[in-house]
Motif scaffolding. Structure first.
Motif, PDB file in Angstrom:
ATOM      1  N   MET A   1      53.725 111.008  48.333  1.00  0.00           N
ATOM      2  CA  MET A   1      54.405 111.011  47.047  1.00  0.00           C
ATOM      3  C   MET A   1      55.925 111.038  47.223  1.00  0.00           C
ATOM      4  O   MET A   1      56.665 110.351  46.516  1.00  0.00           O
ATOM      5  N   GLN A   2      56.403 111.879  48.154  1.00  0.00           N
ATOM      6  CA  GLN A   2      57.839 111.939  48.398  1.00  0.00           C
ATOM      7  C   GLN A   2      58.369 110.617  48.934  1.00  0.00           C
ATOM      8  O   GLN A   2      59.483 110.192  48.586  1.00  0.00           O
ATOM      9  N   LEU A   3      57.573 109.955  49.790  1.00  0.00           N
ATOM     10  CA  LEU A   3      57.996 108.656  50.307  1.00  0.00           C
ATOM     11  C   LEU A   3      58.093 107.638  49.184  1.00  0.00           C
ATOM     12  O   LEU A   3      59.053 106.847  49.116  1.00  0.00           O
ATOM     13  N   LEU A   4      57.127 107.663  48.274  1.00  0.00           N
ATOM     14  CA  LEU A   4      57.146 106.745  47.145  1.00  0.00           C
ATOM     15  C   LEU A   4      58.353 106.999  46.258  1.00  0.00           C
ATOM     16  O   LEU A   4      59.027 106.051  45.815  1.00  0.00           O
ATOM     17  N   MET A   5      58.652 108.265  46.009  1.00  0.00           N
ATOM     18  CA  MET A   5      59.814 108.601  45.196  1.00  0.00           C
ATOM     19  C   MET A   5      61.107 108.171  45.885  1.00  0.00           C
ATOM     20  O   MET A   5      62.042 107.686  45.240  1.00  0.00           O
ATOM     21  N   GLY A   6      61.141 108.346  47.202  1.00  0.00           N
ATOM     22  CA  GLY A   6      62.317 107.908  47.948  1.00  0.00           C
ATOM     23  C   GLY A   6      62.527 106.407  47.853  1.00  0.00           C
ATOM     24  O   GLY A   6      63.659 105.929  47.710  1.00  0.00           O
ATOM     25  N   LEU A   7      61.432 105.647  47.918  1.00  0.00           N
ATOM     26  CA  LEU A   7      61.539 104.188  47.790  1.00  0.00           C
ATOM     27  C   LEU A   7      61.999 103.791  46.385  1.00  0.00           C
ATOM     28  O   LEU A   7      62.784 102.846  46.224  1.00  0.00           O
ATOM     29  N   MET A   8      61.535 104.510  45.389  1.00  0.00           N
ATOM     30  CA  MET A   8      61.957 104.222  44.018  1.00  0.00           C
ATOM     31  C   MET A   8      63.436 104.513  43.827  1.00  0.00           C
ATOM     32  O   MET A   8      64.151 103.750  43.161  1.00  0.00           O
ATOM     33  N   VAL A   9      63.908 105.618  44.406  1.00  0.00           N
ATOM     34  CA  VAL A   9      65.335 105.943  44.322  1.00  0.00           C
ATOM     35  C   VAL A   9      66.162 104.879  45.036  1.00  0.00           C
ATOM     36  O   VAL A   9      67.205 104.428  44.530  1.00  0.00           O
ATOM     37  N   LEU A  10      65.702 104.461  46.209  1.00  0.00           N
ATOM     38  CA  LEU A  10      66.410 103.422  46.957  1.00  0.00           C
ATOM     39  C   LEU A  10      66.452 102.117  46.176  1.00  0.00           C
ATOM     40  O   LEU A  10      67.490 101.447  46.098  1.00  0.00           O
ATOM     41  N   TYR A  11      65.325 101.758  45.569  1.00  0.00           N
ATOM     42  CA  TYR A  11      65.251 100.536  44.770  1.00  0.00           C
ATOM     43  C   TYR A  11      66.195 100.598  43.575  1.00  0.00           C
ATOM     44  O   TYR A  11      66.796  99.591  43.176  1.00  0.00           O
ATOM     45  N   THR A  12      66.354 101.792  43.005  1.00  0.00           N
ATOM     46  CA  THR A  12      67.222 101.962  41.844  1.00  0.00           C
ATOM     47  C   THR A  12      68.689 101.933  42.222  1.00  0.00           C
ATOM     48  O   THR A  12      69.521 101.342  41.509  1.00  0.00           O
ATOM     49  N   LEU A  13      69.035 102.569  43.340  1.00  0.00           N
ATOM     50  CA  LEU A  13      70.437 102.714  43.712  1.00  0.00           C
ATOM     51  C   LEU A  13      70.986 101.528  44.505  1.00  0.00           C
ATOM     52  O   LEU A  13      72.213 101.357  44.575  1.00  0.00           O
ATOM     53  N   LEU A  14      70.116 100.722  45.107  1.00  0.00           N
ATOM     54  CA  LEU A  14      70.600  99.625  45.938  1.00  0.00           C
ATOM     55  C   LEU A  14      71.478  98.629  45.164  1.00  0.00           C
ATOM     56  O   LEU A  14      72.542  98.247  45.659  1.00  0.00           O
ATOM     57  N   PRO A  15      71.104  98.188  43.958  1.00  0.00           N
ATOM     58  CA  PRO A  15      71.999  97.270  43.229  1.00  0.00           C
ATOM     59  C   PRO A  15      73.356  97.901  42.913  1.00  0.00           C
ATOM     60  O   PRO A  15      74.385  97.213  42.975  1.00  0.00           O
ATOM     61  N   LEU A  16      73.357  99.200  42.581  1.00  0.00           N
ATOM     62  CA  LEU A  16      74.621  99.876  42.303  1.00  0.00           C
ATOM     63  C   LEU A  16      75.477  99.964  43.564  1.00  0.00           C
ATOM     64  O   LEU A  16      76.702  99.768  43.516  1.00  0.00           O
ATOM     65  N   TYR A  17      74.836 100.258  44.696  1.00  0.00           N
ATOM     66  CA  TYR A  17      75.566 100.300  45.964  1.00  0.00           C
ATOM     67  C   TYR A  17      76.148  98.927  46.294  1.00  0.00           C
ATOM     68  O   TYR A  17      77.316  98.813  46.687  1.00  0.00           O
ATOM     69  N   TRP A  18      75.328  97.884  46.132  1.00  0.00           N
ATOM     70  CA  TRP A  18      75.805  96.525  46.419  1.00  0.00           C
ATOM     71  C   TRP A  18      76.999  96.166  45.539  1.00  0.00           C
ATOM     72  O   TRP A  18      77.985  95.593  46.005  1.00  0.00           O
ATOM     73  N   LEU A  19      76.921  96.507  44.253  1.00  0.00           N
ATOM     74  CA  LEU A  19      78.008  96.195  43.338  1.00  0.00           C
ATOM     75  C   LEU A  19      79.275  96.950  43.716  1.00  0.00           C
ATOM     76  O   LEU A  19      80.375  96.381  43.715  1.00  0.00           O
ATOM     77  N   THR A  20      79.136  98.229  44.069  1.00  0.00           N
ATOM     78  CA  THR A  20      80.297  99.041  44.422  1.00  0.00           C
ATOM     79  C   THR A  20      80.970  98.511  45.682  1.00  0.00           C
ATOM     80  O   THR A  20      82.202  98.391  45.745  1.00  0.00           O
ATOM     81  N   VAL A  21      80.164  98.190  46.679  1.00  0.00           N
ATOM     82  CA  VAL A  21      80.720  97.694  47.941  1.00  0.00           C
ATOM     83  C   VAL A  21      81.443  96.374  47.739  1.00  0.00           C
ATOM     84  O   VAL A  21      82.570  96.181  48.208  1.00  0.00           O
ATOM     85  N   ASN A  22      80.836  95.446  47.024  1.00  0.00           N
ATOM     86  CA  ASN A  22      81.433  94.115  46.881  1.00  0.00           C
ATOM     87  C   ASN A  22      82.606  94.088  45.909  1.00  0.00           C
ATOM     88  O   ASN A  22      83.414  93.155  45.947  1.00  0.00           O
ATOM     89  N   ALA A  23      82.716  95.107  45.055  1.00  0.00           N
ATOM     90  CA  ALA A  23      83.883  95.195  44.184  1.00  0.00           C
ATOM     91  C   ALA A  23      85.133  95.598  44.944  1.00  0.00           C
ATOM     92  O   ALA A  23      86.244  95.482  44.415  1.00  0.00           O
ATOM     93  N   THR A  24      84.977  96.039  46.195  1.00  0.00           N
ATOM     94  CA  THR A  24      86.131  96.418  47.015  1.00  0.00           C
ATOM     95  C   THR A  24      86.639  95.270  47.880  1.00  0.00           C
ATOM     96  O   THR A  24      87.599  95.451  48.622  1.00  0.00           O
ATOM     97  N   LYS A  25      86.020  94.094  47.782  1.00  0.00           N
ATOM     98  CA  LYS A  25      86.352  92.992  48.674  1.00  0.00           C
ATOM     99  C   LYS A  25      87.222  91.947  47.978  1.00  0.00           C
ATOM    100  O   LYS A  25      87.192  91.809  46.749  1.00  0.00           O
ATOM    101  N   THR A  26      87.973  91.225  48.772  1.00  0.00           N
ATOM    102  CA  THR A  26      88.683  90.065  48.264  1.00  0.00           C
ATOM    103  C   THR A  26      87.695  88.912  48.103  1.00  0.00           C
ATOM    104  O   THR A  26      86.561  88.974  48.597  1.00  0.00           O
ATOM    105  N   ASN A  27      88.137  87.857  47.429  1.00  0.00           N
ATOM    106  CA  ASN A  27      87.252  86.708  47.257  1.00  0.00           C
ATOM    107  C   ASN A  27      86.821  86.117  48.600  1.00  0.00           C
ATOM    108  O   ASN A  27      85.682  85.679  48.766  1.00  0.00           O
ATOM    109  N   GLY A  28      87.735  86.118  49.556  1.00  0.00           N
ATOM    110  CA  GLY A  28      87.392  85.584  50.868  1.00  0.00           C
ATOM    111  C   GLY A  28      86.384  86.439  51.600  1.00  0.00           C
ATOM    112  O   GLY A  28      85.428  85.925  52.206  1.00  0.00           O
ATOM    113  N   ASP A  29      86.560  87.776  51.540  1.00  0.00           N
ATOM    114  CA  ASP A  29      85.640  88.673  52.228  1.00  0.00           C
ATOM    115  C   ASP A  29      84.239  88.650  51.626  1.00  0.00           C
ATOM    116  O   ASP A  29      83.263  88.997  52.297  1.00  0.00           O
ATOM    117  N   LEU A  30      84.106  88.251  50.376  1.00  0.00           N
ATOM    118  CA  LEU A  30      82.795  88.180  49.753  1.00  0.00           C
ATOM    119  C   LEU A  30      81.876  87.215  50.486  1.00  0.00           C
ATOM    120  O   LEU A  30      80.656  87.401  50.529  1.00  0.00           O
TER     121      LEU A  30
END
Length: 274
Positions: A1-30
């Motif tokens: 159950m904890q593993l499943l919850m961890g995967l759900m949290v990862l699935y939820t936070l991954l798009p936010l992490y991706w957006l945050t990381v790529n918002a720090t880049k220049t157009n070239g670094d993208l």
């Protein structure tokens, strides 16, 4: 159950992490760097400046429009839901069962299915392409009304209402002095639901509005994204789209952090039998 919850949290936070990381880049670094890690240059502040100054600050106009639509619509809808939920839970009147059935039935209707009929109605009234065309539909929240009805049924002890009546308080005074304070956890919950729903509303503004200065963030950022993907705009604005999307979710996070204390105060509502 904890593993499943961890995967759900990862699935939820991954798009936010991706957006945050790529918002720090220049157009070239993208295009030169790993999409899940930072680029060679930390350009978040430069991207923020580019976003808020793009096309004479059109992003700030969209942000203010979204705040107006969301605050007026969400607060108005939540007040209506609170009044209606309290009345359906605590008063007996002719047609009460029919009213509850209509509310429950309205929950099953997707909001997108009502967008075109609403547009046709507002076109007849001559209020399309106005802010009222977005705010008025936002005032209707059948799901919020249902939640407040259920919450008011359990959160307000009958003894408190009877004591207020014995003391000579009117129905209006009883609501504001006694009932509303007990309904605050439910009020905060419905307010957040309505706020998120209105803030993220896309389809209705898309068909209602043609003036770019009236767009909310959802429609405005989509138009910018279309310019990027179709090549209609020669200026590279990938950083503007990504940073604008990141900035757009910050107010929702702040709202959640501010309102969650009201949820905690009402977690035990209905847990003790009166």
């Amino acid at each position: 159950m904890q593993l499943l919850m961890g995967l759900m949290v990862l699935y939820t936070l991954l798009p936010l992490y991706w957006l945050t990381v790529n918002a720090t880049k220049t157009n070239g670094d993208l295009f030169r760097s790993n999409g899940l890690w930072f680029g060679g240059e930390f350009a978040l502040w430069d991207n923020i400046v580019a976003t808020v100054t793009y096309q004479d600050g059109i992003y700030l106009t969209w942000l203010l429009n979204t705040a107006l639509y969301s605050v007026v619509g969400a607060v108005g809808a939540t007040l209506i839901c609170t009044f209606g939920g309290y009345a359906l839970a605590r008063f007996d009147f002719p047609g009460k069962r029919m009213a509850r059935a209509v509310v429950f039935g309205a929950i099953t209707i997707p909001t997108t299915a009502l967008a075109v009929p609403t547009f046709l109605l507002f076109a007849e009234l001559g209020i399309t392409d106005t802010r009222a065309a977005i705010i008025i539909p936002a005032l209707v929240s059948p799901f919020g009304l249902y939640l407040m009805t259920v919450f008011a049924t359990d959160a307000i002890p009958d003894s408190l209402l009877e004591a207020a009546t014995i003391d000579g308080a009117s129905a209006w005074t009883t609501f504001w002095s006694v009932a509303f304070r007990l309904l605050m956890p439910g009020f905060a919950t419905v307010l957040l639901f309505n706020l998120v729903s209105t803030w993220n509303n896309y389809f209705l503004p898309l068909i209602m509005l043609s003036d770019p200065t009236l767009y909310p963030l959802t429609v405005g950022l989509h138009q910018l994204n279309n310019q990027v993907t179709t090549g209609a705009n020669l200026e590279p604005v990938y950083n503007v789209v990504l940073t604008g999307s990141l900035l757009a979710i910050v107010p929702l996070i702040i709202s959640f952090l501010f309102l969650q204390r009201y949820w905690q105060s009402g977690l035990a509502a209905g847990s003790v039998k009166q």
